[in-house]
Design a protein around this motif. Sequence first.
Motif, PDB file in Angstrom:
ATOM      1  N   VAL A 141       0.835  -1.200   0.000  1.00  0.00           N
ATOM      2  CA  VAL A 141       0.000   0.000   0.000  1.00  0.00           C
ATOM      3  C   VAL A 141       0.874   1.255   0.000  1.00  0.00           C
ATOM      4  O   VAL A 141       1.896   1.313   0.692  1.00  0.00           O
ATOM      5  CB  VAL A 141      -0.969  -0.012   1.211  1.00  0.00           C
ATOM      6  CG1 VAL A 141      -0.248   0.194   2.528  1.00  0.00           C
ATOM      7  CG2 VAL A 141      -2.092   0.979   1.035  1.00  0.00           C
ATOM      8  N   ALA A 142       0.488   2.235  -0.828  1.00  0.00           N
ATOM      9  CA  ALA A 142       1.157   3.542  -0.789  1.00  0.00           C
ATOM     10  C   ALA A 142       0.649   4.281   0.439  1.00  0.00           C
ATOM     11  O   ALA A 142      -0.534   4.226   0.773  1.00  0.00           O
ATOM     12  CB  ALA A 142       0.852   4.326  -2.063  1.00  0.00           C
ATOM     13  N   ARG A 143       1.531   4.968   1.097  1.00  0.00           N
ATOM     14  CA  ARG A 143       1.187   5.592   2.377  1.00  0.00           C
ATOM     15  C   ARG A 143       1.144   7.111   2.289  1.00  0.00           C
ATOM     16  O   ARG A 143       1.791   7.723   1.456  1.00  0.00           O
ATOM     17  CB  ARG A 143       2.187   5.158   3.438  1.00  0.00           C
ATOM     18  CG  ARG A 143       2.136   3.649   3.641  1.00  0.00           C
ATOM     19  CD  ARG A 143       3.006   3.216   4.791  1.00  0.00           C
ATOM     20  NE  ARG A 143       2.944   1.778   4.945  1.00  0.00           N
ATOM     21  CZ  ARG A 143       2.061   1.145   5.698  1.00  0.00           C
ATOM     22  NH1 ARG A 143       1.156   1.821   6.368  1.00  0.00           N
ATOM     23  NH2 ARG A 143       2.070  -0.163   5.797  1.00  0.00           N
ATOM     24  N   GLU A 144       0.379   7.674   3.202  1.00  0.00           N
ATOM     25  CA  GLU A 144       0.329   9.121   3.373  1.00  0.00           C
ATOM     26  C   GLU A 144       1.601   9.556   4.118  1.00  0.00           C
ATOM     27  O   GLU A 144       2.348   8.714   4.645  1.00  0.00           O
ATOM     28  CB  GLU A 144      -0.916   9.511   4.184  1.00  0.00           C
ATOM     29  CG  GLU A 144      -2.230   9.050   3.573  1.00  0.00           C
ATOM     30  CD  GLU A 144      -2.542   9.743   2.271  1.00  0.00           C
ATOM     31  OE1 GLU A 144      -2.516  10.987   2.242  1.00  0.00           O
ATOM     32  OE2 GLU A 144      -2.803   9.044   1.272  1.00  0.00           O
ATOM     33  N   ASP A 145       1.842  10.842   4.218  1.00  0.00           N
ATOM     34  CA  ASP A 145       3.037  11.352   4.897  1.00  0.00           C
ATOM     35  C   ASP A 145       3.131  10.900   6.350  1.00  0.00           C
ATOM     36  O   ASP A 145       4.222  10.708   6.879  1.00  0.00           O
ATOM     37  CB  ASP A 145       3.080  12.883   4.830  1.00  0.00           C
ATOM     38  CG  ASP A 145       3.352  13.379   3.419  1.00  0.00           C
ATOM     39  OD1 ASP A 145       3.887  12.600   2.592  1.00  0.00           O
ATOM     40  OD2 ASP A 145       3.025  14.550   3.130  1.00  0.00           O
ATOM     41  N   ASP A 146       1.990  10.720   7.006  1.00  0.00           N
ATOM     42  CA  ASP A 146       1.999  10.326   8.417  1.00  0.00           C
ATOM     43  C   ASP A 146       2.049   8.809   8.616  1.00  0.00           C
ATOM     44  O   ASP A 146       1.961   8.324   9.743  1.00  0.00           O
ATOM     45  CB  ASP A 146       0.785  10.910   9.143  1.00  0.00           C
ATOM     46  CG  ASP A 146      -0.543  10.372   8.606  1.00  0.00           C
ATOM     47  OD1 ASP A 146      -0.551   9.555   7.654  1.00  0.00           O
ATOM     48  OD2 ASP A 146      -1.588  10.782   9.148  1.00  0.00           O
ATOM     49  N   GLY A 147       2.192   8.029   7.530  1.00  0.00           N
ATOM     50  CA  GLY A 147       2.274   6.573   7.632  1.00  0.00           C
ATOM     51  C   GLY A 147       0.933   5.875   7.495  1.00  0.00           C
ATOM     52  O   GLY A 147       0.879   4.662   7.384  1.00  0.00           O
TER      53      GLY A 147
END
Length: 192
Positions: free
Chosen positions: A129-135
Motif C-alpha cells: 500500500v502507498a502511504r500518506e506522509d503520516d504513515g
Amino acid sequence: MKLFLKLLASFVVALVLGVGSALLLLRGGLGGTIAVGPWMTSDVIGSADADPYTRARVAIGGLLALNRSETIYFTAATDSDGEALRMQCTYKIIGSDPPARWWSITAYAADHYLIPNPQDRYSYGGNTVAREDDGSFVISAGPSAGGGNWIPTGETDGTFTLTLRLYNPTEEAARDPSGIVLPRIAREACAP
C-alpha cells in the motif's frame, strides 16, 4: 395410499425447509459476534471450538482459516455508516497499520470470489500500500480508477465484501480483537 402421500408430502416439505434454512445460514458469510465498526469477526474461526456451521461457512467462503494466534479474519459487508457495500459506489478505506506483523485488505463479490477486473488487482497489504506522509493509508474501492491505491469493484450492480486479515497479530489483539482500531470505510459517491 392417502397416508403414504401425506407422509411423503410432509417429508418433502421438511426436507426443503431444512436444506433451505441450512443453505441460508451457511451462505450468509463469515460474520461473527465481534464488531469493530463495520468489521466483523468470530473468536472461533480457525479454532478447535468452531461449531459445524462455522466450519461449513469457512469452507464455503473459501477461507483457509489459520489458528487465531496466526491470523484474525475481519469481514465488512457495510460501510462505517451501516450501508451495504455496493459495487457501483466508491469507498475510501482509511486507516493505519493494525497490530499485526502483516495485514491485507481484499475485495470479494457476493459469491465469495475475487471480483474479476482487467487490472488483476484484488487487494493491498502492509508492504504494497502507498502511504500518506503520516504513515497512514487510504485505499479506494470502486468501479472507476481512483488514483493511488485502488481496488476495482466491477461495473455491475450488486454487493461486495472486504476481508481484512491480520497475520501474526499481537497477543493483545488475538486475546481481545474488539479493542483493535481498524480502518474506517467511507462511502464517497454512487453511480446512478
